[in-house]
Write a protein that holds these residues in place. Structure first.
Motif, short mmCIF file in Angstrom:
data_model
loop_
_atom_site.label_atom_id
_atom_site.label_comp_id
_atom_site.label_asym_id
_atom_site.label_seq_id
_atom_site.Cartn_x
_atom_site.Cartn_y
_atom_site.Cartn_z
N ALA A 1 0.86 -1.19 0.00
CA ALA A 1 0.00 0.00 0.00
C ALA A 1 0.89 1.24 0.00
N ALA A 2 0.51 2.22 -0.79
CA ALA A 2 1.23 3.48 -0.85
C ALA A 2 0.23 4.58 -1.19
N SER A 3 0.44 5.76 -0.61
CA SER A 3 -0.46 6.88 -0.91
C SER A 3 0.32 8.18 -0.90
N LEU A 4 -0.17 9.12 -1.68
CA LEU A 4 0.41 10.46 -1.77
C LEU A 4 -0.55 11.46 -1.16
N SER A 5 0.00 12.46 -0.50
CA SER A 5 -0.80 13.54 0.08
C SER A 5 0.10 14.76 0.20
N GLY A 6 -0.44 15.85 0.72
CA GLY A 6 0.38 17.03 0.94
C GLY A 6 -0.41 18.31 0.91
N ASN A 7 0.27 19.38 1.25
CA ASN A 7 -0.35 20.70 1.26
C ASN A 7 -0.58 21.22 -0.17
N ASN A 8 0.22 20.74 -1.10
CA ASN A 8 0.08 21.10 -2.49
C ASN A 8 -1.18 20.43 -3.04
N LEU B 1 -2.01 19.75 -5.91
CA LEU B 1 -1.70 18.80 -6.97
C LEU B 1 -1.42 17.40 -6.43
N CYS B 2 -1.04 17.28 -5.16
CA CYS B 2 -0.71 15.97 -4.59
C CYS B 2 -1.91 15.05 -4.46
N THR B 3 -3.11 15.58 -4.65
CA THR B 3 -4.29 14.72 -4.63
C THR B 3 -4.53 14.08 -6.01
N LEU B 4 -3.83 14.58 -7.05
CA LEU B 4 -4.06 14.09 -8.40
C LEU B 4 -3.30 12.81 -8.77
N PRO B 5 -2.04 12.64 -8.35
CA PRO B 5 -1.32 11.42 -8.76
C PRO B 5 -1.90 10.17 -8.13
N LYS B 6 -1.78 9.08 -8.86
CA LYS B 6 -2.20 7.77 -8.40
C LYS B 6 -0.97 6.86 -8.35
N VAL B 7 -0.92 6.01 -7.37
CA VAL B 7 0.15 5.04 -7.25
C VAL B 7 -0.11 3.91 -8.24
N GLN B 8 0.94 3.45 -8.93
CA GLN B 8 0.83 2.38 -9.92
C GLN B 8 1.78 1.23 -9.56
N GLY B 9 1.45 0.04 -10.03
CA GLY B 9 2.37 -1.09 -9.98
C GLY B 9 2.44 -1.87 -8.69
N LEU B 10 1.59 -1.56 -7.70
CA LEU B 10 1.67 -2.29 -6.43
C LEU B 10 1.40 -3.77 -6.67
N PRO B 11 2.08 -4.66 -5.98
CA PRO B 11 3.05 -4.38 -4.92
C PRO B 11 4.42 -4.00 -5.49
N TRP B 12 5.14 -3.17 -4.73
CA TRP B 12 6.51 -2.82 -5.04
C TRP B 12 7.40 -3.72 -4.19
N SER B 13 8.47 -4.19 -4.76
CA SER B 13 9.38 -5.09 -4.06
C SER B 13 10.71 -4.40 -3.84
N VAL B 14 11.23 -4.46 -2.61
CA VAL B 14 12.53 -3.87 -2.29
C VAL B 14 13.49 -5.01 -1.96
N ASN B 15 14.48 -5.20 -2.83
CA ASN B 15 15.50 -6.23 -2.66
C ASN B 15 16.84 -5.56 -2.40
N LEU B 16 17.52 -5.96 -1.35
CA LEU B 16 18.82 -5.40 -1.03
C LEU B 16 19.93 -6.22 -1.68
N GLY C 1 5.61 2.93 -9.66
CA GLY C 1 5.06 3.80 -10.68
C GLY C 1 4.01 4.76 -10.14
N PHE C 2 3.77 5.80 -10.91
CA PHE C 2 2.78 6.82 -10.58
C PHE C 2 2.10 7.24 -11.87
N SER C 3 0.87 7.72 -11.77
CA SER C 3 0.19 8.29 -12.94
C SER C 3 -0.56 9.53 -12.50
N MET C 4 -0.78 10.42 -13.47
CA MET C 4 -1.49 11.66 -13.17
C MET C 4 -2.10 12.18 -14.46
N LEU C 5 -3.26 12.79 -14.35
CA LEU C 5 -3.84 13.43 -15.52
C LEU C 5 -2.89 14.48 -16.04
N ASN C 6 -2.68 14.48 -17.34
CA ASN C 6 -1.82 15.47 -17.96
C ASN C 6 -2.65 16.71 -18.24
#
Length: 168
Positions: free
Chosen positions: A74-81, A83-98, A110-115
């Motif tokens: 799970a991932a989410s974007l937020s903020g005082n800006n 514009l931060c309500t417009l992007p959507k998180v893409q590609g979940l699940p994300w994997s972190v390998n060391l 990945g992320f997507s946003m209306l152009n």
């Protein structure tokens, strides 16, 4: 013939020890179980923002498996800006390998946003990025990496909560 058997046995034992020690040396997160973030941010430049940097808060959660791989489910974007309500998180699940105690790869991010300049979605990713890990601060980070569709991840930093550490 007896010495040939001893040589073969010794060779297989040494091979097994080498394989075992290289597997024990694989880097990963510990302990297994759930994690979440206590704070984070992502800065992106993409066509949807006319290549101007857009900074948003980033929150993530997921789990560590028995092999030390972190999976962000799970991932989410937020903020005082606004514009931060417009992007959507893409590609979940994300994997972190060391690959070491301080470096690795995050895949499928990945992320997507209306152009706003042209109708349609502006998509950044999903793809792979090189990441850093700081055991002392529990900070996962990335900086200055190109993504597809003329996008750039300027920076990513997220602090993971809990007693997460890495093992060599």
């Amino acid at each position: 013939m007896q010495s040939l058997k001893k040589t073969a046995l010794l060779g297989s034992m040494l091979f097994s020890l080498g394989v075992g020690s290289s597997m024990a040396g694989a880097a990963g997160f510990s302990p297994p179980g759930p994690f979440s973030s206590t704070g984070g941010s992502v800065v992106l430049k993409w066509p949807a923002t006319f290549q101007a940097p857009m900074t948003c808060n980033l929150s993530v959660s997921g789990s560590i498996d028995e092999n030390g791989v972190a999976t962000i489910t799970a991932a989410s974007l937020s903020g005082n800006n606004a514009l931060c309500t417009l992007p959507k998180v893409q590609g979940l699940p994300w994997s972190v390998n060391l690959s070491s105690a301080s470096q690795g790869t995050i895949t499928n991010i990945g992320f997507s946003m209306l152009n706003l300049a042209r109708p349609g979605e502006s998509v950044c990713g999903p793809g792979s990025l090189a990441v850093t890990w700081d055991n002392a601060t529990h900070m996962l980070g990335a900086a200055n990496q190109a993504m597809n569709s003329n996008c750039t991840l300027v920076s990513l930093s997220v602090t993971l909560a809990g007693s997460l550490t890495t093992h060599p």
